[in-house]
Design an enzyme around this catalytic site. Structure first.
Site, PDB file in Angstrom:
ATOM      1  N   SER A 173       0.848  -1.198   0.000  1.00  0.00           N
ATOM      2  CA  SER A 173       0.000   0.000   0.000  1.00  0.00           C
ATOM      3  C   SER A 173       0.876   1.238   0.000  1.00  0.00           C
ATOM      4  O   SER A 173       2.038   1.203   0.433  1.00  0.00           O
ATOM      5  CB  SER A 173      -0.897   0.008   1.235  1.00  0.00           C
ATOM      6  OG  SER A 173      -1.574   1.246   1.375  1.00  0.00           O
ATOM      7  N   TYR A 186      -2.422  -0.882  10.282  1.00  0.00           N
ATOM      8  CA  TYR A 186      -2.401  -1.164   8.845  1.00  0.00           C
ATOM      9  C   TYR A 186      -1.087  -0.681   8.228  1.00  0.00           C
ATOM     10  O   TYR A 186      -0.443  -1.414   7.464  1.00  0.00           O
ATOM     11  CB  TYR A 186      -3.593  -0.475   8.183  1.00  0.00           C
ATOM     12  CG  TYR A 186      -3.802  -0.824   6.731  1.00  0.00           C
ATOM     13  CD1 TYR A 186      -4.406  -2.020   6.366  1.00  0.00           C
ATOM     14  CD2 TYR A 186      -3.410   0.047   5.720  1.00  0.00           C
ATOM     15  CE1 TYR A 186      -4.612  -2.341   5.033  1.00  0.00           C
ATOM     16  CE2 TYR A 186      -3.612  -0.261   4.383  1.00  0.00           C
ATOM     17  CZ  TYR A 186      -4.216  -1.457   4.052  1.00  0.00           C
ATOM     18  OH  TYR A 186      -4.413  -1.769   2.728  1.00  0.00           O
TER      19      TYR A 186
END
Length: 304
Positions: A173, A186
């Protein structure tokens, strides 16, 4: 003298590699054939995982699809076959559990064969402030988003090394490159995924296993439902991406042995992080409203 010669060699090769990269940015590399490759995709039941499955089916790959969502996995398998997938194998697998990964991996090796392209795509997000996030969810995030990468590599990398042939794809990401509010766990997991994939890639190079490639994918927000409710301040500069578009770019990156893929291209601005003062970089993040992206986060609806 050795120091001087070695220094000039490094400078010369650096210039050569930069020119090579410039040329390939204008004239794309020839795409390698993935027909017949055994491709394992985790998180194949929806979103980018599903789109990867459909596109690779059209290219003639043998598909091994993993997901914990039986309904979604069944639908992806059906669609993959409708899109020309002659060899589609699906397995229910909980990627948060090491023993489940090892068990299903053994089934795959016995029933399908050695995986030659591994796509670690499965991921989860809590979307809470760190202090509001239950310990169980923090642990689950790390188990799915990074620990699963350890166990899948352990299971399938040895065969790639033995044959000097394979491709490791880590769907990380953009927040694996910079921190973000409400995404502490995350971000940590995605930072780890990037560092892990890079480290194994360096090990392959040191072992001279040049046939085992690595691609690290760092997309921004994807319209897959995982980040439902989130949006960027300037969508023209930092748009939310469609899963089909991301999947297409990932497959091209695999076919061209691309080491890093950032989506959209405006994310290359993150390179400024290494040269700008911290306050100036934070100013850029604020300009893109990065601190407020998660304000209206809803995520995928929870099933009863």
């Amino acid at each position: 003298m050795n120091f001087i010669l070695e220094t000039f060699r490094v400078i010369g090769l650096t210039v050569y590699y930069m020119l090579e990269s410039l040329v390939f940015s204008i004239v794309p590399k020839r795409k390698k054939n993935v027909s017949g490759e055994i491709v394992l995709i985790t998180g194949a039941g929806s979103g980018v995982g599903r789109q990867l499955s459909l596109k690779l089916a059209r290219l003639g790959a043998t598909l091994v699809l993993w997901d914990i969502n039986q309904e979604g996995l069944k639908e992806t398998s059906r669609l993959a076959r409708e899109n020309g997938g002659a060899r589609v194998h699906s397995y229910i697998c909980d990627c948060s559990k090491k023993q489940d990964i090892y068990r299903v991996a053994d089934e795959v090796k016995k029933e399908v064969g050695d995986v030659s392209i591994l796509v670690n795509n499965a991921g989860i997000v809590t979307g809470k402030k760190f202090m509001d996030c239950p310990d169980s969810l923090l642990e689950k995030t790390m188990e799915v988003n990074i620990m699963a990468h350890f166990w899948t590599y352990k299971a399938f990398l040895p065969a790639m090394v033995a044959s000097n042939h394979g491709h490791l794809v880590s769907v990380a990401s953009s927040v694996g490159l910079t921190g973000m509010s409400h995404l502490a766990d995350y971000c940590a997991s995605k930072y780890a995924a990037i560092g892990f994939a890079e480290s194994v890639d360096f090990e392959m190079r040191q072992l001279q296993k040049t046939g085992v490639k690595t691609t690290i994918v760092c997309p921004s927000l994807i319209n897959s439902g995982m980040f439902a409710g989130c949006e960027t301040k300037w969508p023209r500069l930092l748009p939310s991406l469609e899963p089909e578009y991301v999947a297409e770019k990932i497959i091209t990156a695999i076919q061209q042995d691309q080491d890093f893929l950032l989506l959209p291209r405006t994310l290359y601005i993150l390179a400024l992080k290494t040269i700008l003062p911290v306050k100036a970089f934070i100013l850029f993040l604020d300009y893109f409203s990065c601190y407020r992206i998660m304000t209206d986060f809803k995520g995928r609806p929870k099933k009863d």
